[in-house]
Design a protein around this motif. Structure first.
Motif, PDB file in Angstrom:
ATOM      1  N   LYS B   8       0.829  -1.200   0.000  1.00  0.00           N
ATOM      2  CA  LYS B   8       0.000   0.000   0.000  1.00  0.00           C
ATOM      3  C   LYS B   8       0.869   1.259   0.000  1.00  0.00           C
ATOM      4  O   LYS B   8       1.778   1.386   0.823  1.00  0.00           O
ATOM      5  CB  LYS B   8      -0.883  -0.004   1.247  1.00  0.00           C
ATOM      6  CG  LYS B   8      -1.914   1.091   1.242  1.00  0.00           C
ATOM      7  CD  LYS B   8      -2.934   0.822   2.312  1.00  0.00           C
ATOM      8  CE  LYS B   8      -4.013   1.876   2.311  1.00  0.00           C
ATOM      9  NZ  LYS B   8      -5.107   1.530   3.196  1.00  0.00           N
ATOM     10  N   ARG B  10       1.602   4.869   0.849  1.00  0.00           N
ATOM     11  CA  ARG B  10       1.254   6.007   1.684  1.00  0.00           C
ATOM     12  C   ARG B  10       2.088   7.190   1.212  1.00  0.00           C
ATOM     13  O   ARG B  10       2.963   7.041   0.359  1.00  0.00           O
ATOM     14  CB  ARG B  10       1.564   5.686   3.152  1.00  0.00           C
ATOM     15  CG  ARG B  10       0.768   4.524   3.686  1.00  0.00           C
ATOM     16  CD  ARG B  10      -0.555   4.988   4.196  1.00  0.00           C
ATOM     17  NE  ARG B  10      -1.205   3.944   4.995  1.00  0.00           N
ATOM     18  CZ  ARG B  10      -2.266   4.160   5.728  1.00  0.00           C
ATOM     19  NH1 ARG B  10      -2.796   5.359   5.770  1.00  0.00           N
ATOM     20  NH2 ARG B  10      -2.818   3.184   6.399  1.00  0.00           N
ATOM     21  N   GLY B  12       4.635   8.823   2.441  1.00  0.00           N
ATOM     22  CA  GLY B  12       6.089   8.697   2.541  1.00  0.00           C
ATOM     23  C   GLY B  12       6.681   7.926   1.377  1.00  0.00           C
ATOM     24  O   GLY B  12       7.728   8.274   0.832  1.00  0.00           O
ATOM     25  N   MET B  13       5.984   6.855   0.993  1.00  0.00           N
ATOM     26  CA  MET B  13       6.437   6.018  -0.120  1.00  0.00           C
ATOM     27  C   MET B  13       6.377   6.815  -1.418  1.00  0.00           C
ATOM     28  O   MET B  13       7.322   6.794  -2.222  1.00  0.00           O
ATOM     29  CB  MET B  13       5.533   4.784  -0.220  1.00  0.00           C
ATOM     30  CG  MET B  13       5.920   3.851  -1.330  1.00  0.00           C
ATOM     31  SD  MET B  13       6.896   2.485  -0.749  1.00  0.00           S
ATOM     32  CE  MET B  13       5.820   1.124  -1.175  1.00  0.00           C
ATOM     33  N   HIS B  16       9.107   9.306  -1.593  1.00  0.00           N
ATOM     34  CA  HIS B  16      10.395   8.629  -1.823  1.00  0.00           C
ATOM     35  C   HIS B  16      10.569   8.243  -3.299  1.00  0.00           C
ATOM     36  O   HIS B  16      11.600   8.514  -3.909  1.00  0.00           O
ATOM     37  CB  HIS B  16      10.463   7.383  -0.932  1.00  0.00           C
ATOM     38  CG  HIS B  16      11.590   6.461  -1.264  1.00  0.00           C
ATOM     39  ND1 HIS B  16      12.893   6.770  -1.028  1.00  0.00           N
ATOM     40  CD2 HIS B  16      11.595   5.232  -1.837  1.00  0.00           C
ATOM     41  CE1 HIS B  16      13.664   5.774  -1.427  1.00  0.00           C
ATOM     42  NE2 HIS B  16      12.904   4.831  -1.921  1.00  0.00           N
ATOM     43  N   ILE B  86      14.057  15.660   8.295  1.00  0.00           N
ATOM     44  CA  ILE B  86      13.738  14.381   8.946  1.00  0.00           C
ATOM     45  C   ILE B  86      15.015  13.698   9.436  1.00  0.00           C
ATOM     46  O   ILE B  86      15.060  13.185  10.552  1.00  0.00           O
ATOM     47  CB  ILE B  86      12.981  13.462   7.959  1.00  0.00           C
ATOM     48  CG1 ILE B  86      11.607  14.045   7.628  1.00  0.00           C
ATOM     49  CG2 ILE B  86      12.830  12.065   8.545  1.00  0.00           C
ATOM     50  CD1 ILE B  86      10.957  13.413   6.423  1.00  0.00           C
ATOM     51  N   VAL B  92       9.773  15.080  12.445  1.00  0.00           N
ATOM     52  CA  VAL B  92       9.498  13.737  11.916  1.00  0.00           C
ATOM     53  C   VAL B  92       8.002  13.425  12.023  1.00  0.00           C
ATOM     54  O   VAL B  92       7.405  12.852  11.111  1.00  0.00           O
ATOM     55  CB  VAL B  92      10.334  12.672  12.659  1.00  0.00           C
ATOM     56  CG1 VAL B  92       9.997  11.282  12.169  1.00  0.00           C
ATOM     57  CG2 VAL B  92      11.819  12.950  12.482  1.00  0.00           C
ATOM     58  N   GLN B  95       5.865  14.973   9.148  1.00  0.00           N
ATOM     59  CA  GLN B  95       6.395  14.815   7.793  1.00  0.00           C
ATOM     60  C   GLN B  95       5.339  15.060   6.705  1.00  0.00           C
ATOM     61  O   GLN B  95       5.650  15.593   5.646  1.00  0.00           O
ATOM     62  CB  GLN B  95       7.037  13.427   7.625  1.00  0.00           C
ATOM     63  CG  GLN B  95       6.125  12.239   7.892  1.00  0.00           C
ATOM     64  CD  GLN B  95       5.759  11.492   6.631  1.00  0.00           C
ATOM     65  OE1 GLN B  95       6.100  11.925   5.533  1.00  0.00           O
ATOM     66  NE2 GLN B  95       5.050  10.382   6.771  1.00  0.00           N
ATOM     67  N   LYS B  96       4.088  14.693   6.988  1.00  0.00           N
ATOM     68  CA  LYS B  96       3.043  14.878   5.972  1.00  0.00           C
ATOM     69  C   LYS B  96       2.705  16.358   5.804  1.00  0.00           C
ATOM     70  O   LYS B  96       2.559  16.847   4.683  1.00  0.00           O
ATOM     71  CB  LYS B  96       1.783  14.080   6.340  1.00  0.00           C
ATOM     72  CG  LYS B  96       2.006  12.592   6.207  1.00  0.00           C
ATOM     73  CD  LYS B  96       0.785  11.782   6.566  1.00  0.00           C
ATOM     74  CE  LYS B  96       1.145  10.299   6.572  1.00  0.00           C
ATOM     75  NZ  LYS B  96       0.054   9.435   6.995  1.00  0.00           N
TER      76      LYS B  96
END
Lengths: 234, 123
Positions: B8, B10, B12-13, B16, B86, B92, B95-96
């Motif tokens: 899944k 999200r 952060g992924m 990245h 981060i 941290v 982050q969003k």
């Protein structure tokens, strides 16, 4: 009571050439977790289904698996909270599948062993216990919640590509001892994680934070270790 | 590789993956950029080659590509700042929020830049 469909990863290395999905549809009672549903399948529908479980209360960390694409503890995931017409259940990614939902946890524990997950004291022990102030103890509130279920490490793309990477769970464990006022091996510990297979494999993707069933902020712990490493070597 | 597609995604992924992809695009751009600018230092005779290339790159298609490049540079630079924050343990938990704030800043900069790049074409 509501009828739900479970799409479950099946693989028996003795019989099957490759993994496949099998669907089960049945009435789910209100309050059932994913683990209750898997137990229902194993006990009443298909006894050949294999998965790990033990405590069914979020303490042992045995029932970590991928539910609808995201790692979670089966026992802590309520069926009614899982959206979608089908509930897809797969083994943890990044670890070799041994059978159905059971994976080989060895690379995970290898990573953990590397970071010395035990107390090290060099002074002779005090008469009673090693004392710690409430403030120092408070620093450990988060990392000691870890139950080693591997939800985080198995959600980490860095680990998928390189299972020599110690992974977020091991780094949280390292943090737990590095920032423990009673431990006396800080330098050795930082030396171990200051490695390309250690801290620096973390690319702050946050999958571990999203997956952790105990709400541990692994990325924060890793960032603190990165800082401690840099400042101890400068 | 397959795990990327089955896990899944999200925020952060996504951040990245976009960071990696924009990095690859910038790497490729850098090669072309160095190839073009090296004509600048190869003497009088080749100065014409540079002029020729500059003319070639001023056609509308490359103007549009430049706008795309601006977007890639902005994303990579701003998300790079987020990663630095981060990595040093700042924000941290947010982050969003940091991601979306930087997206808003980057978006405004992109619109302004795109306007400046494309304005000569309209006039």
């Amino acid at each position: 009571m509501a009828e739900r469909t479970f799409k479950i990863h099946r693989f028996n290395p003795e019989k099957d050439e490759k993994p496949y999905f099998q669907e089960y549809r049945f009435e789910v009672e209100s309050g059932w977790s994913i683990l209750d549903s898997l137990n229902h399948i194993k006990w009443n529908i298909d006894s050949s289904l294999n998965f790990r479980r033990s405590c069914r209360s979020g303490i042992c960390g045995s029932c970590a698996m991928r539910v609808n694409g995201e790692n979670a503890l089966a026992c802590e995931t309520q069926v009614k909270n899982v959206k979608g017409s089908k509930i897809k259940i797969e083994p943890l990614p990044g670890l070799a599948v041994m059978r159905d939902l059971v994976v080989d946890m060895e690379p995970f524990f290898e990573g953990l062993k590397k970071v010395m997950p035990y107390f090290v004291t060099k002074d002779s022990p005090p008469d009673k216990e090693w004392l710690q102030s409430p403030e120092d103890r408070k620093k450990l509130d988060e990392p000691i919640k870890c139950i080693l279920c591997a939800c985080c490490t198995a959600s980490c793309p860095s680990f998928w590509f390189d299972d020599k990477y110690v992974g977020p769970a091991a780094l949280v464990k390292s943090y737990r001892f590095v920032f423990d006022s009673r431990d006396q091996a800080r330098e050795e510990r930082l030396d171990i994680v200051n490695d390309r297979e250690g801290l620096w494999r973390c690319h702050t993707i946050f999958n571990c934070v999203e997956a952790c069933p105990k709400d541990i902020n692994c990325t924060q712990a890793i960032a603190e270790l990165k800082k401690a490493t840099v400042f101890s070597t400068v | 590789m397959f795990d990327y597609l089955r896990y899944k995604w999200r925020l952060g992924m996504l951040a990245h993956i976009l960071h990696r992809l924009s990095g690859i695009v910038l790497m490729m751009y850098l090669v072309v950029h160095l190839w073009v600018t090296h004509y600048l230092s190869t003497g009088e005779a080749n100065g014409e080659t540079f002029e020729y290339l500059m003319k070639f790159f001023s056609i509308p298609l490359f103007r549009l590509a430049e706008v795309g490049l601006l977007g890639v540079v902005l994303y990579h630079a701003l998300n790079g700042l987020r990663i630095i924050l981060i990595d040093t343990g700042w924000g941290v938990k947010y982050q969003k929020t940091i991601f979306w704030t930087l997206c808003a800043i980057g978006g405004l900069a992109f619109l302004y830049g795109a306007y400046r790049f494309l304005f000569p074409l309209l006039g």
